[in-house]
Write an enzyme that holds these catalytic residues in place. Structure first.
Site, PDB file in Angstrom:
ATOM      1  N   TYR A 159      37.412  73.113  38.404  1.00 25.32           N
ATOM      2  CA  TYR A 159      38.583  72.209  38.381  1.00 25.32           C
ATOM      3  C   TYR A 159      39.579  72.607  39.477  1.00 25.32           C
ATOM      4  O   TYR A 159      40.080  71.761  40.221  1.00 25.32           O
ATOM      5  CB  TYR A 159      39.217  72.289  36.996  1.00 25.32           C
ATOM      6  CG  TYR A 159      40.454  71.450  36.781  1.00 25.32           C
ATOM      7  CD1 TYR A 159      40.376  70.062  36.696  1.00 25.32           C
ATOM      8  CD2 TYR A 159      41.705  72.047  36.633  1.00 25.32           C
ATOM      9  CE1 TYR A 159      41.505  69.294  36.471  1.00 25.32           C
ATOM     10  CE2 TYR A 159      42.845  71.289  36.404  1.00 25.32           C
ATOM     11  CZ  TYR A 159      42.738  69.908  36.322  1.00 25.32           C
ATOM     12  OH  TYR A 159      43.865  69.146  36.099  1.00 25.32           O
TER      13      TYR A 159
HETATM   14  N1  LIG Z   1      47.992  66.589  31.394  1.00 23.27           N
HETATM   15  C1  LIG Z   1      48.245  67.640  32.136  1.00 23.27           C
HETATM   16  O1  LIG Z   1      48.873  68.591  31.662  1.00 23.27           O
HETATM   17  C2  LIG Z   1      47.788  67.682  33.583  1.00 23.27           C
HETATM   18  C3  LIG Z   1      48.141  68.807  34.358  1.00 23.27           C
HETATM   19  C4  LIG Z   1      47.712  68.863  35.675  1.00 23.27           C
HETATM   20  C5  LIG Z   1      47.001  67.820  36.221  1.00 23.27           C
HETATM   21  N2  LIG Z   1      46.657  66.751  35.442  1.00 23.27           N
HETATM   22  C6  LIG Z   1      45.858  65.684  36.066  1.00 23.27           C
HETATM   23  O2  LIG Z   1      46.443  64.437  35.745  1.00 23.27           O
HETATM   24  C7  LIG Z   1      45.425  63.438  35.670  1.00 23.27           C
HETATM   25  C8  LIG Z   1      45.531  62.693  34.347  1.00 23.27           C
HETATM   26  O3  LIG Z   1      45.315  63.650  33.330  1.00 23.27           O
HETATM   27  P1  LIG Z   1      45.558  63.345  31.776  1.00 23.27           P
HETATM   28  O4  LIG Z   1      46.146  64.567  31.225  1.00 23.27           O
HETATM   29  O5  LIG Z   1      46.230  62.046  31.583  1.00 23.27           O
HETATM   30  O6  LIG Z   1      44.041  63.270  31.279  1.00 23.27           O
HETATM   31  P2  LIG Z   1      43.417  62.557  29.986  1.00 23.27           P
HETATM   32  O7  LIG Z   1      44.442  62.212  28.989  1.00 23.27           O
HETATM   33  O8  LIG Z   1      42.277  63.438  29.574  1.00 23.27           O
HETATM   34  O9  LIG Z   1      42.838  61.212  30.614  1.00 23.27           O
HETATM   35  C9  LIG Z   1      41.839  61.295  31.588  1.00 23.27           C
HETATM   36  C10 LIG Z   1      41.517  59.908  32.081  1.00 23.27           C
HETATM   37  O10 LIG Z   1      40.399  60.017  32.987  1.00 23.27           O
HETATM   38  C11 LIG Z   1      39.354  59.176  32.543  1.00 23.27           C
HETATM   39  N3  LIG Z   1      38.045  59.762  32.785  1.00 23.27           N
HETATM   40  C12 LIG Z   1      37.565  60.951  32.334  1.00 23.27           C
HETATM   41  N4  LIG Z   1      36.282  61.117  32.699  1.00 23.27           N
HETATM   42  C13 LIG Z   1      35.942  60.008  33.390  1.00 23.27           C
HETATM   43  C14 LIG Z   1      34.756  59.567  34.025  1.00 23.27           C
HETATM   44  N5  LIG Z   1      33.628  60.301  34.006  1.00 23.27           N
HETATM   45  N6  LIG Z   1      34.739  58.360  34.634  1.00 23.27           N
HETATM   46  C15 LIG Z   1      35.859  57.585  34.653  1.00 23.27           C
HETATM   47  N7  LIG Z   1      37.017  57.937  34.089  1.00 23.27           N
HETATM   48  C16 LIG Z   1      37.055  59.132  33.453  1.00 23.27           C
HETATM   49  C17 LIG Z   1      39.595  59.042  31.036  1.00 23.27           C
HETATM   50  O11 LIG Z   1      39.077  57.827  30.543  1.00 23.27           O
HETATM   51  P3  LIG Z   1      37.779  57.724  29.622  1.00 23.27           P
HETATM   52  O12 LIG Z   1      37.761  58.855  28.679  1.00 23.27           O
HETATM   53  O13 LIG Z   1      37.914  56.372  29.020  1.00 23.27           O
HETATM   54  O14 LIG Z   1      36.664  57.786  30.607  1.00 23.27           O
HETATM   55  C18 LIG Z   1      41.110  58.991  30.952  1.00 23.27           C
HETATM   56  O15 LIG Z   1      41.574  57.683  31.186  1.00 23.27           O
HETATM   57  C19 LIG Z   1      44.102  64.176  35.849  1.00 23.27           C
HETATM   58  O16 LIG Z   1      43.660  64.063  37.181  1.00 23.27           O
HETATM   59  C20 LIG Z   1      44.446  65.603  35.512  1.00 23.27           C
HETATM   60  O17 LIG Z   1      43.581  66.522  36.151  1.00 23.27           O
HETATM   61  C21 LIG Z   1      47.037  66.657  34.145  1.00 23.27           C
END
Ligand SMILES: NC(=O)c1ccc[n+]([C@@H]2O[C@H](COP(=O)([O-])OP(=O)(O)OC[C@H]3O[C@@H](n4cnc5c(N)ncnc54)[C@H](OP(=O)(O)O)[C@@H]3O)[C@@H](O)[C@H]2O)c1
Length: 285
Positions: A159
């Site tokens: 990651y």
């Molecule tokens: N939340 C945090 O604390 C945090 C911190 C640092 C960075 N980020 C980054 O912010 C972004 C959003 O994160 P989040 O926390 O909102 O994540 P999340 O709640 O886990 O949501 C992830 C999203 O990505 C989609 N996804 C996952 N696998 C996929 C696949 N194989 N094909 C297509 N879509 C896929 C999921 O949809 P489906 O499950 O429907 O496929 C979901 O809509 C990410 O890039 C993450 O790395 C988040």
């Protein structure tokens, strides 16, 4: 260069990872600017629910389910949007995440899938939209990265590699194409509260995410709009000492283990890893 020309009515935005977490909030903010927003993620039901909710609030949205880990999925997605809606003005590469398991306990393919989702899919989507954007001399690509690699966050090898790669990719893409009307920005996120993977993990472990050490998901969504309107290159989203820690790690990378230990990340991630191991055992027994 003003790239806010990508926001407004008659403009098409594609937002990945829009079925849950931070993505629906980003989609909502872009739709408020007047764009038609195409939502994507794997789960049709969740995408439909987000689309209904946003339409109720007056947004102009549609959705296309896609699994971005599958080969050719990203290119096929862009072709479908361009055929059905026309050229994409704004791409937000938000889909991503980490299984929160140990590098050595995951198979090589499981590790490569993390790279595929967090780095190869954004790169492929960007490559696929760029041709049309350059023809129209109008486009903006926003990549959502993470501080994980910068601060050596425990148990995030693949990651961290992907998210650091995304930062480098954005820098070069921006430098190469900004003069031709297409810009790029990267948001580098620390822990986010209110929605998303960090918030879900905290809830599973019964942990509270303190506001002084986290950024809210709503703030991230608004920062995407700000990055586009002000054409910002990089935005670090972590309150308090986050930026200092990032800078310190760039100068003294050997401090990684000490910083993650003092900040409590090592202990927290150890709990997360044990929790995930428990889930693995439950699934096989
Ligand atoms: N939340 C945090 O604390 C945090 C911190 C640092 C960075 N980020 C980054 O912010 C972004 C959003 O994160 P989040 O926390 O909102 O994540 P999340 O709640 O886990 O949501 C992830 C999203 O990505 C989609 N996804 C996952 N696998 C996929 C696949 N194989 N094909 C297509 N879509 C896929 C999921 O949809 P489906 O499950 O429907 O496929 C979901 O809509 C990410 O890039 C993450 O790395 C988040």
């Amino acid at each position: 260069m003003k790239t806010s020309r990508v926001l407004g009515t008659d403009r098409i935005a594609l937002v990945t990872g829009a079925s849950r977490g931070i993505g629906p909030l980003i989609a909502r903010e872009i739709a408020r600017e007047g764009n038609h927003v195409v939502l994507t993620g794997r789960s049709p039901e969740e995408l439909q629910a987000v689309a209904y909710d946003l339409r109720d609030k007056g947004a102009d949205v549609s959705f296309l389910p896609t699994n971005l880990v599958q080969p050719w999925a990203a290119e096929a997605l862009v072709q479908t949007v361009e055929r059905e809606r026309g050229g994409i003005d704004l791409l937000v590469n938000n889909a991503g995440g980490d299984p929160q398991r140990e590098f050595d306990r995951m198979t090589l393919n499981e590790n490569l899938d993390i790279l595929q989702l967090n780095l190869i899919a954004p790169l492929t989507l960007s490559h696929s939209v760029l041709g049309e954007m350059l023809q129209r001399r109008r486009g903006h690509i926003v990549n959502i990265s993470a501080l994980a690699g910068r601060v050596a966050f425990p148990f995030t090898e693949a990651y961290a590699a992907a998210k650091d790669g995304l930062i480098g990719f954005t820098r070069v893409l921006r430098n190469d194409y900004r003069g031709r009307g297409v810009s790029a920005s990267v948001l580098i996120l620390g822990p986010i509260r209110g929605a998303g993977q960090g918030q879900r993990t905290a809830a599973q472990l019964g942990l509270k995410l303190p506001p002084f050490a986290t950024e809210s998901a709503d703030t991230v969504a608004r920062a995407v709009i700000d990055a586009i309107k002000r054409d910002r290159a990089e935005v670090v989203m972590m309150p308090g000492p986050g930026r200092l820690v990032k800078a310190a790690m760039d100068y003294f990378p050997g401090l990684g283990p000490a910083i993650t230990r003092i900040s409590g990340s090592t202990a927290t991630m150890q709990r997360v890893i044990e929790y995930r191991r428990g889930q693995e055992h439950a699934a096989v027994s």
